[in-house]
Scaffold this motif. Structure first.
Motif, PDB file in Angstrom:
ATOM      1  N   HIS A  68     -30.196  80.472 -61.584  1.00 13.56           N
ATOM      2  CA  HIS A  68     -29.839  79.088 -61.882  1.00 13.56           C
ATOM      3  C   HIS A  68     -31.084  78.238 -62.094  1.00 13.56           C
ATOM      4  N   VAL A  69     -31.013  77.383 -63.104  1.00 15.04           N
ATOM      5  CA  VAL A  69     -32.065  76.412 -63.412  1.00 15.04           C
ATOM      6  C   VAL A  69     -31.410  75.050 -63.567  1.00 15.04           C
ATOM      7  N   THR A  70     -32.063  74.023 -63.063  1.00 10.05           N
ATOM      8  CA  THR A  70     -31.601  72.653 -63.284  1.00 10.05           C
ATOM      9  C   THR A  70     -32.661  71.917 -64.096  1.00 10.05           C
ATOM     10  N   VAL A  71     -32.197  71.178 -65.098  1.00  8.72           N
ATOM     11  CA  VAL A  71     -33.089  70.357 -65.926  1.00  8.72           C
ATOM     12  C   VAL A  71     -32.761  68.897 -65.634  1.00  8.72           C
ATOM     13  N   LEU A  72     -33.751  68.159 -65.165  1.00  8.60           N
ATOM     14  CA  LEU A  72     -33.607  66.736 -64.878  1.00  8.60           C
ATOM     15  C   LEU A  72     -34.172  65.943 -66.038  1.00  8.60           C
ATOM     16  N   LEU A  73     -33.335  65.120 -66.653  1.00  4.07           N
ATOM     17  CA  LEU A  73     -33.760  64.246 -67.750  1.00  4.07           C
ATOM     18  C   LEU A  73     -33.943  62.853 -67.158  1.00  4.07           C
ATOM     19  N   ALA A  74     -35.191  62.502 -66.936  1.00  2.00           N
ATOM     20  CA  ALA A  74     -35.521  61.278 -66.213  1.00  2.00           C
ATOM     21  C   ALA A  74     -36.381  60.364 -67.071  1.00  2.00           C
ATOM     22  N   ASP A  75     -36.828  59.280 -66.442  1.00  2.00           N
ATOM     23  CA  ASP A  75     -37.725  58.348 -67.126  1.00  2.00           C
ATOM     24  C   ASP A  75     -39.149  58.551 -66.607  1.00  2.00           C
ATOM     25  N   ASP A  76     -40.074  57.815 -67.157  1.00  2.00           N
ATOM     26  CA  ASP A  76     -41.485  57.950 -66.792  1.00  2.00           C
ATOM     27  C   ASP A  76     -41.730  57.631 -65.316  1.00  2.00           C
ATOM     28  N   ARG A  77     -40.999  56.657 -64.792  1.00  2.00           N
ATOM     29  CA  ARG A  77     -41.180  56.255 -63.395  1.00  2.00           C
ATOM     30  C   ARG A  77     -40.887  57.422 -62.452  1.00  2.00           C
ATOM     31  N   VAL A  78     -39.814  58.148 -62.703  1.00  2.06           N
ATOM     32  CA  VAL A  78     -39.438  59.287 -61.854  1.00  2.06           C
ATOM     33  C   VAL A  78     -40.478  60.398 -61.960  1.00  2.06           C
ATOM     34  N   LEU A  79     -40.922  60.696 -63.197  1.00  2.00           N
ATOM     35  CA  LEU A  79     -41.925  61.759 -63.353  1.00  2.00           C
ATOM     36  C   LEU A  79     -43.264  61.343 -62.759  1.00  2.00           C
ATOM     37  N   LYS A  80     -43.591  60.065 -62.799  1.00  4.85           N
ATOM     38  CA  LYS A  80     -44.822  59.596 -62.157  1.00  4.85           C
ATOM     39  C   LYS A  80     -44.740  59.848 -60.656  1.00  4.85           C
ATOM     40  N   ARG A  81     -43.597  59.538 -60.049  1.00  2.11           N
ATOM     41  CA  ARG A  81     -43.414  59.757 -58.609  1.00  2.11           C
ATOM     42  C   ARG A  81     -43.482  61.243 -58.272  1.00  2.11           C
ATOM     43  N   LEU A  82     -42.785  62.078 -59.037  1.00  2.00           N
ATOM     44  CA  LEU A  82     -42.798  63.526 -58.790  1.00  2.00           C
ATOM     45  C   LEU A  82     -44.200  64.102 -58.984  1.00  2.00           C
ATOM     46  N   ASN A  83     -44.888  63.645 -60.007  1.00  4.99           N
ATOM     47  CA  ASN A  83     -46.247  64.119 -60.289  1.00  4.99           C
ATOM     48  C   ASN A  83     -47.192  63.743 -59.139  1.00  4.99           C
ATOM     49  N   ALA A  84     -47.025  62.542 -58.606  1.00  3.65           N
ATOM     50  CA  ALA A  84     -47.855  62.106 -57.480  1.00  3.65           C
ATOM     51  C   ALA A  84     -47.539  62.914 -56.223  1.00  3.65           C
ATOM     52  N   GLU A  85     -46.260  63.097 -55.947  1.00  2.00           N
ATOM     53  CA  GLU A  85     -45.839  63.817 -54.740  1.00  2.00           C
ATOM     54  C   GLU A  85     -46.241  65.291 -54.763  1.00  2.00           C
ATOM     55  N   HIS A  86     -46.094  65.928 -55.905  1.00  2.26           N
ATOM     56  CA  HIS A  86     -46.254  67.384 -55.971  1.00  2.26           C
ATOM     57  C   HIS A  86     -47.582  67.858 -56.549  1.00  2.26           C
ATOM     58  N   ARG A  87     -48.256  66.984 -57.310  1.00  5.00           N
ATOM     59  CA  ARG A  87     -49.510  67.411 -57.929  1.00  5.00           C
ATOM     60  C   ARG A  87     -50.666  66.466 -57.627  1.00  5.00           C
ATOM     61  N   GLY A  88     -50.391  65.374 -56.907  1.00  2.00           N
ATOM     62  CA  GLY A  88     -51.439  64.430 -56.550  1.00  2.00           C
ATOM     63  C   GLY A  88     -51.969  63.622 -57.714  1.00  2.00           C
TER      64      GLY A  88
END
Length: 160
Positions: free
Chosen positions: A50-70
């Motif tokens: 199973h794979v999930t694809v999240l279609l989000a906005d820039d704000r969400v990816l900025k938060r995820l990028n900060a949390e998971h990749r610094g």
């Protein structure tokens, strides 16, 4: 990480979570394209699960990028490995970044989006691009996946 369900295709399920409604305005059949692109890429490796694809906005990816990749900035696509043999992982995409990249490169949004979904799916299947050889193998796998979708090779010039 993101949840959801989708129909199974040869042992593979791809769920799409539409968090940013602007995706549907930009690409009217975005969920179907995301499923097709992930499936085409994962078929390359014979992956099941199973794979999930999240279609989000820039704000969400900025938060995820900060949390998971610094990294305190939005990015086009992130992949998160799964937590078991049946969960290949999750892919997240940022609408604004993806749209800006497509426009800047002179590419159709659908083709660029499908390429990024395939790229993320290939990461979940174990591909990477840390060395030149790995990058070439991954690029060839991306091109084959897009060919299966009737889309141009993303590594051959603009207009793809």
């Amino acid at each position: 990480m993101f949840g959801g369900t989708a129909p199974e295709d040869a042992g593979l399920t791809v769920s799409v979570v539409l968090e940013a409604p602007g995706w549907r305005r930009a690409l009217p059949r975005v969920e179907a394209l995301a499923r097709r692109a992930a499936t085409a890429a994962l078929a390359e490796s014979g992956s099941t699960g199973h794979v999930t694809v999240l279609l989000a906005d820039d704000r969400v990816l900025k938060r995820l990028n900060a949390e998971h990749r610094g990294q305190e900035k939005p990015t086009n696509v992130l992949s998160f490995p799964g937590y078991g043999p049946e969960h290949l992982g999750d892919i997240a995409l940022a609408l604004g970044v993806v749209a800006r990249e497509a426009k800047a490169a002179g590419k159709r949004l659908a083709a660029h989006f499908a390429h990024l979904v395939a790229h993320g799916a290939l990461h979940l299947a174990g591909h990477d691009h840390l060395t030149a050889g790995d990058a070439r193998r991954m690029e060839r796998a991306e091109a084959r996946a897009l060919h299966r979708l009737g889309l141009p090779n993303p590594w051959r010039g603009a207009g793809a």
